[in-house]
Design a protein around this motif. Sequence first.
Motif, PDB file in Angstrom:
ATOM      1  N   ILE A 121       0.859  -1.186   0.000  1.00 52.73           N
ATOM      2  CA  ILE A 121       0.000   0.000   0.000  1.00 52.73           C
ATOM      3  C   ILE A 121       0.898   1.239   0.000  1.00 52.73           C
ATOM      4  O   ILE A 121       1.743   1.405   0.877  1.00 52.73           O
ATOM      5  N   SER A 122       0.709   2.085  -1.002  1.00 44.99           N
ATOM      6  CA  SER A 122       1.528   3.293  -1.138  1.00 44.99           C
ATOM      7  C   SER A 122       0.672   4.543  -0.943  1.00 44.99           C
ATOM      8  O   SER A 122      -0.560   4.485  -0.944  1.00 44.99           O
ATOM      9  N   LYS A 123       1.346   5.667  -0.779  1.00 42.22           N
ATOM     10  CA  LYS A 123       0.639   6.944  -0.666  1.00 42.22           C
ATOM     11  C   LYS A 123      -0.178   7.221  -1.927  1.00 42.22           C
ATOM     12  O   LYS A 123      -1.289   7.741  -1.864  1.00 42.22           O
ATOM     13  N   GLU A 124       0.412   6.853  -3.068  1.00 41.02           N
ATOM     14  CA  GLU A 124      -0.271   7.098  -4.342  1.00 41.02           C
ATOM     15  C   GLU A 124      -1.552   6.280  -4.445  1.00 41.02           C
ATOM     16  O   GLU A 124      -2.582   6.778  -4.917  1.00 41.02           O
ATOM     17  N   LEU A 125      -1.513   5.038  -4.007  1.00 39.61           N
ATOM     18  CA  LEU A 125      -2.708   4.192  -4.022  1.00 39.61           C
ATOM     19  C   LEU A 125      -3.796   4.794  -3.136  1.00 39.61           C
ATOM     20  O   LEU A 125      -4.989   4.783  -3.499  1.00 39.61           O
ATOM     21  N   LEU A 126      -3.407   5.332  -1.980  1.00 38.77           N
ATOM     22  CA  LEU A 126      -4.371   5.964  -1.078  1.00 38.77           C
ATOM     23  C   LEU A 126      -4.995   7.200  -1.714  1.00 38.77           C
ATOM     24  O   LEU A 126      -6.197   7.446  -1.581  1.00 38.77           O
ATOM     25  N   VAL A 127      -4.178   7.974  -2.438  1.00 40.29           N
ATOM     26  CA  VAL A 127      -4.702   9.168  -3.123  1.00 40.29           C
ATOM     27  C   VAL A 127      -5.675   8.755  -4.231  1.00 40.29           C
ATOM     28  O   VAL A 127      -6.717   9.385  -4.414  1.00 40.29           O
ATOM     29  N   VAL A 128      -5.322   7.696  -4.963  1.00 37.35           N
ATOM     30  CA  VAL A 128      -6.224   7.169  -5.996  1.00 37.35           C
ATOM     31  C   VAL A 128      -7.558   6.770  -5.365  1.00 37.35           C
ATOM     32  O   VAL A 128      -8.636   7.092  -5.883  1.00 37.35           O
ATOM     33  N   PHE A 129      -7.474   6.068  -4.233  1.00 38.75           N
ATOM     34  CA  PHE A 129      -8.695   5.632  -3.532  1.00 38.75           C
ATOM     35  C   PHE A 129      -9.525   6.837  -3.098  1.00 38.75           C
ATOM     36  O   PHE A 129     -10.740   6.883  -3.322  1.00 38.75           O
ATOM     37  N   LEU A 130      -8.884   7.815  -2.463  1.00 37.77           N
ATOM     38  CA  LEU A 130      -9.604   8.984  -1.960  1.00 37.77           C
ATOM     39  C   LEU A 130     -10.229   9.794  -3.091  1.00 37.77           C
ATOM     40  O   LEU A 130     -11.364  10.272  -2.974  1.00 37.77           O
ATOM     41  N   PHE A 131      -9.481   9.948  -4.198  1.00 41.99           N
ATOM     42  CA  PHE A 131     -10.034  10.700  -5.322  1.00 41.99           C
ATOM     43  C   PHE A 131     -11.242   9.989  -5.922  1.00 41.99           C
ATOM     44  O   PHE A 131     -12.302  10.591  -6.109  1.00 41.99           O
ATOM     45  N   THR A 132     -11.090   8.706  -6.249  1.00 41.94           N
ATOM     46  CA  THR A 132     -12.176   7.984  -6.914  1.00 41.94           C
ATOM     47  C   THR A 132     -13.410   7.858  -6.025  1.00 41.94           C
ATOM     48  O   THR A 132     -14.539   8.020  -6.499  1.00 41.94           O
ATOM     49  N   ILE A 133     -13.206   7.616  -4.729  1.00 42.21           N
ATOM     50  CA  ILE A 133     -14.360   7.450  -3.840  1.00 42.21           C
ATOM     51  C   ILE A 133     -15.050   8.793  -3.582  1.00 42.21           C
ATOM     52  O   ILE A 133     -16.285   8.866  -3.521  1.00 42.21           O
ATOM     53  N   GLY A 163      -0.466   2.982 -12.942  1.00 41.18           N
ATOM     54  CA  GLY A 163      -0.197   1.933 -11.968  1.00 41.18           C
ATOM     55  C   GLY A 163       1.061   1.160 -12.341  1.00 41.18           C
ATOM     56  O   GLY A 163       1.895   0.842 -11.478  1.00 41.18           O
ATOM     57  N   MET A 164       1.221   0.885 -13.631  1.00 36.31           N
ATOM     58  CA  MET A 164       2.429   0.200 -14.103  1.00 36.31           C
ATOM     59  C   MET A 164       3.663   1.088 -13.937  1.00 36.31           C
ATOM     60  O   MET A 164       4.734   0.616 -13.567  1.00 36.31           O
ATOM     61  N   ASN A 165       3.506   2.390 -14.213  1.00 41.82           N
ATOM     62  CA  ASN A 165       4.627   3.322 -14.032  1.00 41.82           C
ATOM     63  C   ASN A 165       5.101   3.348 -12.575  1.00 41.82           C
ATOM     64  O   ASN A 165       6.305   3.343 -12.302  1.00 41.82           O
ATOM     65  N   LYS A 166       4.132   3.370 -11.656  1.00 46.03           N
ATOM     66  CA  LYS A 166       4.486   3.386 -10.233  1.00 46.03           C
ATOM     67  C   LYS A 166       5.218   2.102  -9.847  1.00 46.03           C
ATOM     68  O   LYS A 166       6.210   2.142  -9.092  1.00 46.03           O
ATOM     69  N   LYS A 167       4.771   0.961 -10.373  1.00 41.37           N
ATOM     70  CA  LYS A 167       5.423  -0.308 -10.041  1.00 41.37           C
ATOM     71  C   LYS A 167       6.852  -0.339 -10.587  1.00 41.37           C
ATOM     72  O   LYS A 167       7.772  -0.810  -9.908  1.00 41.37           O
ATOM     73  N   ILE A 168       7.048   0.164 -11.807  1.00 44.46           N
ATOM     74  CA  ILE A 168       8.398   0.213 -12.384  1.00 44.46           C
ATOM     75  C   ILE A 168       9.307   1.064 -11.507  1.00 44.46           C
ATOM     76  O   ILE A 168      10.445   0.678 -11.205  1.00 44.46           O
ATOM     77  N   LYS A 169       8.815   2.214 -11.083  1.00 40.76           N
ATOM     78  CA  LYS A 169       9.604   3.091 -10.210  1.00 40.76           C
ATOM     79  C   LYS A 169       9.972   2.368  -8.911  1.00 40.76           C
ATOM     80  O   LYS A 169      11.125   2.404  -8.474  1.00 40.76           O
ATOM     81  N   ASP A 170       8.997   1.699  -8.289  1.00 35.22           N
ATOM     82  CA  ASP A 170       9.238   0.996  -7.021  1.00 35.22           C
ATOM     83  C   ASP A 170      10.243  -0.138  -7.186  1.00 35.22           C
ATOM     84  O   ASP A 170      11.118  -0.339  -6.339  1.00 35.22           O
ATOM     85  N   VAL A 171      10.110  -0.888  -8.301  1.00 35.88           N
ATOM     86  CA  VAL A 171      11.015  -2.007  -8.555  1.00 35.88           C
ATOM     87  C   VAL A 171      12.452  -1.512  -8.743  1.00 35.88           C
ATOM     88  O   VAL A 171      13.390  -2.081  -8.197  1.00 35.88           O
ATOM     89  N   ILE A 172      12.610  -0.440  -9.525  1.00 32.49           N
ATOM     90  CA  ILE A 172      13.948   0.118  -9.763  1.00 32.49           C
ATOM     91  C   ILE A 172      14.556   0.644  -8.468  1.00 32.49           C
ATOM     92  O   ILE A 172      15.738   0.417  -8.172  1.00 32.49           O
ATOM     93  N   LYS A 173      13.750   1.334  -7.668  1.00 33.12           N
ATOM     94  CA  LYS A 173      14.243   1.847  -6.386  1.00 33.12           C
ATOM     95  C   LYS A 173      14.682   0.709  -5.469  1.00 33.12           C
ATOM     96  O   LYS A 173      15.694   0.804  -4.772  1.00 33.12           O
ATOM     97  N   GLU A 174      13.886  -0.365  -5.487  1.00 27.75           N
ATOM     98  CA  GLU A 174      14.212  -1.528  -4.666  1.00 27.75           C
ATOM     99  C   GLU A 174      15.538  -2.147  -5.094  1.00 27.75           C
ATOM    100  O   GLU A 174      16.371  -2.518  -4.256  1.00 27.75           O
TER     101      GLU A 174
END
Length: 414
Positions: A62-74, A394-405
């Motif tokens: 769970i990331s900050k971005e996912l929470l923002v997506v949730f809050l915006f859509t809901i 969503g894919m862009n965020k995952k690529i960023k997270d994977v590279i950072k990891e």
Amino acid sequence: MITYEKLSTKTTVDTKKITNFIWYVSILLFSSNFFGLSEFLLYLFIFVGLFHAYINKSRFRISKELLVVFLFTISYTIISSHYANNLQASFILYFVYPFSAYFIGSLVVNFNNFKLYTNTIICLSLGLFFHGILNVYFYVKNGNHFLEVRVIRDYWEGFDLAATLQGSYFTLIISLLLLSVTKIIDNKIIKTIIIISIFFSIISSFYIGNRTLIMICIIVFFTNIILFSKEIKLGYKSVIKFLILLCSIIFFVYFIIEFDIFSIKTIVESTNLYSRINEISIIDDPRINIYTEFARQFYKYPFGGKEMILSLAYAHNMWLDIYHVAGFVPFILLIILNIMIVKNVIFIYKSSKINTQIKILAITTLMSLSLNFMVEPIMEGIPFLFSIFMLINGMNKKIKDVIKEKENESIMDR
């Protein structure tokens, strides 16, 4: 002799290939809204995405971005449905579609299958193109282009769609123009399919009188040239050669049109696009006046409800339309989300661990869809396109997270 380990490895590879193929098929069906089975295709997309993530052992956090997506859509769903009194329809369109698209996008990509990113965007582009070209076929078949009718009927579901919105189905495919004519995409069959699709998309814009698509195509194409030249570090000789080739093509096209060779000029002048360009200039477009009307009234109606008095039914800008419909809460949340999305793409572009193909694709898709969102009422007209946007992000965020990891692991190993 075939050992158990080799057999096991081969079976795993075959399973992943099959899973990838099923994923691509589901994306094609989902993005084309095949036979109008929208809800079924949504659930199929979610199921296949989760299954793909399970097979590939994708990790989720769970990331900050996912929470923002949730809050915006809901928040947008609740507020817009409150005014429109249609909670069930709004819940599916404005929450389930975009949130699940982002969530699945953040699952399917991992470090060993970045190629999936490219193929997914190509499938999304072709699926949207297929749906769009069917709409145009239906439009031309009924002779509406001769009548200069500015409304197109959806081929699958039969509802009416403004001609300007129809061009949105072609936005992703035309953004692949540079990639299709260079070695960034190396599969000749895929390149040919993309080029043919782009050709018919541009032809369609002439039939339906869509200036926006042509402008997006030009802006994205030249931006891609600059980025591509920088990435592969073209020498000045190569740049000069390219400029000479480009000028030659422009002169050739001008020569054909000016002297009406093969009656090209006559055909162009009979199209809706030509009539629309001569009928009203881009500067005089009524959509531009919306910005001043909005600026005078936005502080009076912070809670939306479509209370503003506008000269058009919509603001023709996704952000302003969201404010107009649901007020400042989802509006601010979307701006925060957009900042996060742009930061992800900048990270991808700057990373040395990501190839040119993915870098160009990330910037291209963000730019083309954002330009489209700036001039069309997406959430009111084609909210599905916003879900496609969220899947890619969503894919862009995952690529960023994977590279950072991976970068953190490299630091730890030193």
